[in-house]
Design a protein around this motif. Structure first.
Motif, PDB file in Angstrom:
ATOM      1  N   TYR A   1       0.811  -1.211   0.000  1.00  0.00           N
ATOM      2  CA  TYR A   1       0.000   0.000   0.000  1.00  0.00           C
ATOM      3  C   TYR A   1       0.850   1.270   0.000  1.00  0.00           C
ATOM      4  N   ASP A   2       1.828   1.356   0.877  1.00  0.00           N
ATOM      5  CA  ASP A   2       2.653   2.562   0.974  1.00  0.00           C
ATOM      6  C   ASP A   2       3.477   2.773  -0.295  1.00  0.00           C
TER       7      ASP A   2
ATOM      8  N   ASN B   1       1.211   4.036  -3.024  1.00  0.00           N
ATOM      9  CA  ASN B   1       0.851   5.442  -2.821  1.00  0.00           C
ATOM     10  C   ASN B   1       1.938   6.368  -3.361  1.00  0.00           C
ATOM     11  N   ASP B   2       3.186   6.022  -3.083  1.00  0.00           N
ATOM     12  CA  ASP B   2       4.291   6.840  -3.575  1.00  0.00           C
ATOM     13  C   ASP B   2       4.366   6.810  -5.097  1.00  0.00           C
TER      14      ASP B   2
ATOM     15  N   SER C   1       1.169   8.661  -6.843  1.00  0.00           N
ATOM     16  CA  SER C   1       1.084  10.118  -6.693  1.00  0.00           C
ATOM     17  C   SER C   1       2.422  10.814  -6.914  1.00  0.00           C
TER      18      SER C   1
ATOM     19  N   HIS D   1       1.357  12.594  -2.345  1.00  0.00           N
ATOM     20  CA  HIS D   1       0.390  12.308  -1.283  1.00  0.00           C
ATOM     21  C   HIS D   1       0.911  12.751   0.077  1.00  0.00           C
ATOM     22  N   ARG D   2       2.210  12.782   0.244  1.00  0.00           N
ATOM     23  CA  ARG D   2       2.783  13.229   1.521  1.00  0.00           C
ATOM     24  C   ARG D   2       2.506  14.715   1.761  1.00  0.00           C
TER      25      ARG D   2
ATOM     26  N   LYS E   1      -1.236  15.142   2.677  1.00  0.00           N
ATOM     27  CA  LYS E   1      -1.490  14.762   4.066  1.00  0.00           C
ATOM     28  C   LYS E   1      -0.928  15.797   5.040  1.00  0.00           C
TER      29      LYS E   1
ATOM     30  N   ASP F   1      -0.513   7.171   8.173  1.00  0.00           N
ATOM     31  CA  ASP F   1       0.221   8.404   7.863  1.00  0.00           C
ATOM     32  C   ASP F   1      -0.252   9.582   8.711  1.00  0.00           C
TER      33      ASP F   1
ATOM     34  N   PHE G   1      -8.675   9.459   2.279  1.00  0.00           N
ATOM     35  CA  PHE G   1      -8.772   8.516   1.176  1.00  0.00           C
ATOM     36  C   PHE G   1      -9.556   7.257   1.566  1.00  0.00           C
TER      37      PHE G   1
ATOM     38  N   TYR H   1      -6.650  -1.683  -8.717  1.00  0.00           N
ATOM     39  CA  TYR H   1      -6.318  -0.306  -9.066  1.00  0.00           C
ATOM     40  C   TYR H   1      -7.223   0.237 -10.161  1.00  0.00           C
TER      41      TYR H   1
END
Length: 249
Positions: A34-35, A38-39, A42, A46-47, A50, A74, A139, A203
């Motif tokens: 998942y992490d 996400n990176d 995006s 995404h960081r 957030k 996160d 999300f 996805y």
């Protein structure tokens, strides 16, 4: 949801009772990657999304925070440092695999003592009225079957003077950006999922679920219907993502 108890799972219309189980299967499949995804999805942005949401939350020392759909934590990780030992962060997710990933991550980062974990369906929050100073969901709202019921529940367990924040994919502003985003979402994103997570279908659902999520003004009106006041939203990255905020006065 519609009057005949049907709802959307991406672009597919299904019985509302099936959605939670099917969403759970999606996140069971992607939890361990998942992490990383996400990176990749995006490009790391995404960081920043957030971080902006955390700043809007205005968390203070000693407060009690409910983080719904926490995923791997996160937001919860940032909140745990802000509330300090005398505060509390309740980290929740409907999906046990995701919640476990978050628990491991928090322990690895030494964030213990002021963090609790519980498996929660956002439509039925198991806490008394007026329990939390701030409630966040990042999300996760687009995956909820009855979004209005979830917002009603957030308003119920929020303390007077508190705020709800919803960080979610939204509707890009402007046709050129919308066209480019559609091309990325439906052509490239599922392929990344196939290569990295060995799961193209999950996805593809992600891209479809974003398109079925209420637009910015509709979600703001839903928050107001739940009884929240001074509701507003902030578009990020051209409206690809938006942070909605509402207060209980």
């Amino acid at each position: 949801m519609t009057e005949n108890n049907s709802t959307h799972f991406g672009f597919e219309t299904i019985n509302a009772r099936e959605k939670a189980q099917r969403v759970r299967a999606v996140f069971d499949s992607v939890a361990t990657r998942y992490d990383l995804m996400n990176d990749l999805m995006s490009f790391g942005i995404h960081r920043l999304w957030k971080r902006f949401a955390v700043e809007l939350a205005g968390i203070r020392r000693g407060q009690k925070i409910l983080d719904l759909a926490s995923g791997t934590g996160d937001l919860a990780a940032r909140f745990a440092g802000l509330v300090c030992p005398e505060g509390l962060v309740v980290m929740t997710d409907i999906n046990a695999a995701m919640l476990n990933q978050g628990r491991v991550r928090m322990a690895d980062e030494g964030l213990v003592g002021n963090v609790l974990y519980t498996q929660v369906n956002a439509e039925h929050i198991p806490f008394p009225d007026n329990s939390f100073d701030c409630i966040t969901i990042a999300f996760g709202l687009r995956n909820v079957t009855d979004k209005q019921q979830a917002l009603n529940e957030m308003a119920r367990v929020l303390r007077p003077g508190g705020r709800v924040l919803v960080l979610e994919f939204s509707h890009p502003q402007g046709k050129p950006l919308q066209s480019a985003y559609d091309l990325y979402s439906f052509k490239l994103l599922p392929k990344i999922g196939k290569v990295v997570a060995n799961d193209e279908a999950s996805y593809r659902y992600l891209a479809e679920s974003i398109r079925m999520h209420p637009d910015q003004e509709t979600l703001k009106a839903m928050m107001e219907q739940a009884g929240l006041e001074r509701c507003d939203y902030h578009n990020l990255t051209g409206g690809i993502v938006a942070v909605h905020r509402g207060f209980k006065l």
